[in-house]
Design a protein around this motif. Structure first.
Motif, PDB file in Angstrom:
ATOM      1  N   GLY A 158      46.285  25.284  49.360  1.00 24.05           N
ATOM      2  CA  GLY A 158      45.418  24.139  49.096  1.00 24.05           C
ATOM      3  C   GLY A 158      44.246  24.428  48.183  1.00 24.05           C
ATOM      4  O   GLY A 158      43.438  23.550  47.907  1.00 24.05           O
ATOM      5  N   VAL A 159      44.141  25.668  47.697  1.00 24.16           N
ATOM      6  CA  VAL A 159      43.035  26.047  46.813  1.00 24.16           C
ATOM      7  C   VAL A 159      43.530  26.001  45.370  1.00 24.16           C
ATOM      8  O   VAL A 159      44.650  26.411  45.067  1.00 24.16           O
ATOM      9  CB  VAL A 159      42.521  27.466  47.172  1.00 24.16           C
ATOM     10  N   ASN A 160      42.703  25.520  44.454  1.00 25.63           N
ATOM     11  CA  ASN A 160      43.051  25.427  43.042  1.00 25.63           C
ATOM     12  C   ASN A 160      42.979  26.825  42.416  1.00 25.63           C
ATOM     13  O   ASN A 160      41.905  27.423  42.311  1.00 25.63           O
ATOM     14  CB  ASN A 160      42.099  24.467  42.332  1.00 25.63           C
ATOM     15  N   ALA A 161      44.141  27.340  41.991  1.00 25.76           N
ATOM     16  CA  ALA A 161      44.217  28.695  41.445  1.00 25.76           C
ATOM     17  C   ALA A 161      43.399  28.854  40.169  1.00 25.76           C
ATOM     18  O   ALA A 161      42.827  29.917  39.917  1.00 25.76           O
ATOM     19  CB  ALA A 161      45.672  29.068  41.189  1.00 25.76           C
ATOM     20  N   ILE A 162      43.335  27.815  39.342  1.00 33.05           N
ATOM     21  CA  ILE A 162      42.552  27.908  38.099  1.00 33.05           C
ATOM     22  C   ILE A 162      41.064  28.048  38.420  1.00 33.05           C
ATOM     23  O   ILE A 162      40.366  28.863  37.806  1.00 33.05           O
ATOM     24  CB  ILE A 162      42.823  26.698  37.186  1.00 33.05           C
ATOM     25  N   ASP A 163      40.575  27.287  39.411  1.00 27.21           N
ATOM     26  CA  ASP A 163      39.175  27.418  39.811  1.00 27.21           C
ATOM     27  C   ASP A 163      38.876  28.821  40.329  1.00 27.21           C
ATOM     28  O   ASP A 163      37.848  29.420  39.990  1.00 27.21           O
ATOM     29  CB  ASP A 163      38.814  26.381  40.887  1.00 27.21           C
ATOM     30  N   VAL A 164      39.772  29.371  41.144  1.00 25.56           N
ATOM     31  CA  VAL A 164      39.575  30.718  41.686  1.00 25.56           C
ATOM     32  C   VAL A 164      39.611  31.746  40.560  1.00 25.56           C
ATOM     33  O   VAL A 164      38.791  32.664  40.525  1.00 25.56           O
ATOM     34  CB  VAL A 164      40.619  31.046  42.772  1.00 25.56           C
ATOM     35  N   SER A 165      40.541  31.593  39.606  1.00 27.70           N
ATOM     36  CA  SER A 165      40.611  32.561  38.508  1.00 27.70           C
ATOM     37  C   SER A 165      39.339  32.529  37.663  1.00 27.70           C
ATOM     38  O   SER A 165      38.879  33.562  37.183  1.00 27.70           O
ATOM     39  CB  SER A 165      41.859  32.347  37.653  1.00 27.70           C
ATOM     40  N   LYS A 166      38.727  31.354  37.504  1.00 28.15           N
ATOM     41  CA  LYS A 166      37.453  31.266  36.772  1.00 28.15           C
ATOM     42  C   LYS A 166      36.337  31.971  37.537  1.00 28.15           C
ATOM     43  O   LYS A 166      35.490  32.645  36.943  1.00 28.15           O
ATOM     44  CB  LYS A 166      37.097  29.807  36.508  1.00 28.15           C
ATOM     45  N   LYS A 167      36.335  31.842  38.882  1.00 34.66           N
ATOM     46  CA  LYS A 167      35.342  32.546  39.704  1.00 34.66           C
ATOM     47  C   LYS A 167      35.525  34.057  39.599  1.00 34.66           C
ATOM     48  O   LYS A 167      34.549  34.805  39.491  1.00 34.66           O
ATOM     49  CB  LYS A 167      35.462  32.122  41.170  1.00 34.66           C
ATOM     50  N   VAL A 168      36.778  34.510  39.623  1.00 35.67           N
ATOM     51  CA  VAL A 168      37.063  35.941  39.492  1.00 35.67           C
ATOM     52  C   VAL A 168      36.599  36.434  38.128  1.00 35.67           C
ATOM     53  O   VAL A 168      35.975  37.490  38.011  1.00 35.67           O
ATOM     54  CB  VAL A 168      38.572  36.226  39.694  1.00 35.67           C
ATOM     55  N   GLU A 169      36.887  35.652  37.094  1.00 33.48           N
ATOM     56  CA  GLU A 169      36.477  36.024  35.740  1.00 33.48           C
ATOM     57  C   GLU A 169      34.953  36.135  35.637  1.00 33.48           C
ATOM     58  O   GLU A 169      34.429  37.102  35.065  1.00 33.48           O
ATOM     59  CB  GLU A 169      37.014  34.994  34.754  1.00 33.48           C
ATOM     60  N   ASN A 170      34.231  35.188  36.206  1.00 27.40           N
ATOM     61  CA  ASN A 170      32.769  35.239  36.191  1.00 27.40           C
ATOM     62  C   ASN A 170      32.253  36.448  36.958  1.00 27.40           C
ATOM     63  O   ASN A 170      31.327  37.138  36.510  1.00 27.40           O
ATOM     64  CB  ASN A 170      32.172  33.955  36.775  1.00 27.40           C
ATOM     65  N   TYR A 171      32.848  36.714  38.109  1.00 28.70           N
ATOM     66  CA  TYR A 171      32.436  37.867  38.927  1.00 28.70           C
ATOM     67  C   TYR A 171      32.637  39.174  38.155  1.00 28.70           C
ATOM     68  O   TYR A 171      31.734  40.007  38.080  1.00 28.70           O
ATOM     69  CB  TYR A 171      33.235  37.884  40.239  1.00 28.70           C
ATOM     70  N   LEU A 172      33.830  39.350  37.566  1.00 32.82           N
ATOM     71  CA  LEU A 172      34.117  40.583  36.839  1.00 32.82           C
ATOM     72  C   LEU A 172      33.263  40.706  35.580  1.00 32.82           C
ATOM     73  O   LEU A 172      32.838  41.806  35.219  1.00 32.82           O
ATOM     74  CB  LEU A 172      35.605  40.657  36.480  1.00 32.82           C
ATOM     75  N   ASN A 173      32.994  39.599  34.925  1.00 31.73           N
ATOM     76  CA  ASN A 173      32.140  39.614  33.744  1.00 31.73           C
ATOM     77  C   ASN A 173      30.743  40.121  34.101  1.00 31.73           C
ATOM     78  O   ASN A 173      30.164  40.932  33.383  1.00 31.73           O
ATOM     79  CB  ASN A 173      32.085  38.229  33.118  1.00 31.73           C
ATOM     80  N   ASP A 174      30.209  39.643  35.230  1.00 31.05           N
ATOM     81  CA  ASP A 174      28.896  40.109  35.688  1.00 31.05           C
ATOM     82  C   ASP A 174      28.936  41.582  36.084  1.00 31.05           C
ATOM     83  O   ASP A 174      27.964  42.315  35.888  1.00 31.05           O
ATOM     84  CB  ASP A 174      28.417  39.275  36.883  1.00 31.05           C
ATOM     85  N   LEU A 175      30.075  42.006  36.629  1.00 30.23           N
ATOM     86  CA  LEU A 175      30.197  43.372  37.143  1.00 30.23           C
ATOM     87  C   LEU A 175      30.388  44.405  36.035  1.00 30.23           C
ATOM     88  O   LEU A 175      29.705  45.435  36.017  1.00 30.23           O
ATOM     89  CB  LEU A 175      31.365  43.439  38.137  1.00 30.23           C
ATOM     90  N   VAL A 176      31.312  44.145  35.096  1.00 33.01           N
ATOM     91  CA  VAL A 176      31.660  45.163  34.104  1.00 33.01           C
ATOM     92  C   VAL A 176      31.594  44.692  32.656  1.00 33.01           C
ATOM     93  O   VAL A 176      31.756  45.492  31.741  1.00 33.01           O
ATOM     94  CB  VAL A 176      33.083  45.744  34.366  1.00 33.01           C
ATOM     95  N   GLY A 177      31.417  43.417  32.416  1.00 34.71           N
ATOM     96  CA  GLY A 177      31.422  42.901  31.050  1.00 34.71           C
ATOM     97  C   GLY A 177      32.806  42.424  30.662  1.00 34.71           C
ATOM     98  O   GLY A 177      33.815  42.902  31.160  1.00 34.71           O
ATOM     99  N   SER A 178      32.853  41.517  29.725  1.00 32.95           N
ATOM    100  CA  SER A 178      34.103  40.825  29.399  1.00 32.95           C
ATOM    101  C   SER A 178      35.104  41.662  28.603  1.00 32.95           C
ATOM    102  O   SER A 178      36.257  41.272  28.466  1.00 32.95           O
ATOM    103  CB  SER A 178      33.805  39.535  28.636  1.00 32.95           C
ATOM    104  N   ASP A 179      34.693  42.814  28.073  1.00 36.73           N
ATOM    105  CA  ASP A 179      35.597  43.626  27.255  1.00 36.73           C
ATOM    106  C   ASP A 179      36.561  44.482  28.067  1.00 36.73           C
ATOM    107  O   ASP A 179      37.429  45.140  27.500  1.00 36.73           O
ATOM    108  CB  ASP A 179      34.797  44.552  26.332  1.00 36.73           C
ATOM    109  N   TYR A 180      36.436  44.507  29.385  1.00 40.45           N
ATOM    110  CA  TYR A 180      37.188  45.457  30.194  1.00 40.45           C
ATOM    111  C   TYR A 180      38.272  44.845  31.066  1.00 40.45           C
ATOM    112  O   TYR A 180      38.862  45.532  31.879  1.00 40.45           O
ATOM    113  CB  TYR A 180      36.219  46.258  31.066  1.00 40.45           C
TER     114      TYR A 180
END
Length: 190
Positions: A140-162
């Motif tokens: 029941g969870v929107n996978a695209i919304d979750v993937s955007k949250k994961v992307e934001n989390y990882l971007n904050d953690l390591v930067g978007s190049d990794y």
């Protein structure tokens, strides 16, 4: 990240295998015993390896359908051995063969082999990082919304190049956009 039910690490390396006189280079995947359930794979015959196989670093392997057909054209590979090369050759007991399955999110099940993740870590010691992670979202969870949250989390953690993040839902969305563009383009030509 909220909405995620399961996260599975995957190690990947291309390596040579041998069965009898046949030698070939294949993709070997180091995965947990729960990987096959999360990825909705089915066995043609044999068994999946277990959490205990993983804990004990057992040298067991599951073959993709294409590899099994190439190496064992006469039939059942389960109970046979194949060698996986890494500095030196080690024999692995074949415990299962997967049914044919279309590639999903970059995973080609048919032409890959799968070993327990702890066995992979032990044998392929120069692997310093996990190749990828598979995340399964809650029902029941929107996978695209979750993937955007994961992307934001990882971007904050390591930067978007990794890293990069993609989901089956986002691939379908992109395909729909491409189809829409082609339709518009064809209409413009007409």
């Amino acid at each position: 990240v909220s909405g995620i039910k399961t996260v599975l690490p995957i190690y990947t390396s291309n390596t040579r295998i041998r069965s009898g006189q046949d030698v070939k280079t294949v993709s070997v995947q180091g995965v947990t015993s729960t990987y096959f359930d999360v990825m909705n794979t089915e066995l043609l015959y044999g068994d999946y390896f277990t959490a205990l196989d993983n804990i004990n670093h057992r040298q067991v392997v599951i073959l993709g359908s294409d590899i099994a057909k190439e190496l064992f054209p006469a039939g059942n590979a389960v109970g046979s051995y194949l060698s996986i090369f890494r500095n030196q050759s080690k024999r692995y007991l074949i415990v299962g063969v997967l049914e044919e399955k279309e590639a999903t999110l970059g995973a080609n099940f048919n032409s890959s082999i799968f070993i327990p993740i702890n066995t992979f870590e032990q044998r392929f010691m120069n692997m310093s990082k996990v190749s990828s992670y598979i995340c399964k979202v809650n029902d029941g969870v929107n996978a695209i919304d979750v993937s955007k949250k994961v992307e934001n989390y990882l971007n904050d953690l390591v930067g978007s190049d990794y890293f990069f993040v993609y989901s089956a839902a986002s691939i379908v969305e992109m395909a729909d956009q491409v189809t829409g563009t082609f339709t518009s383009f064809l209409a413009a030509i007409a």
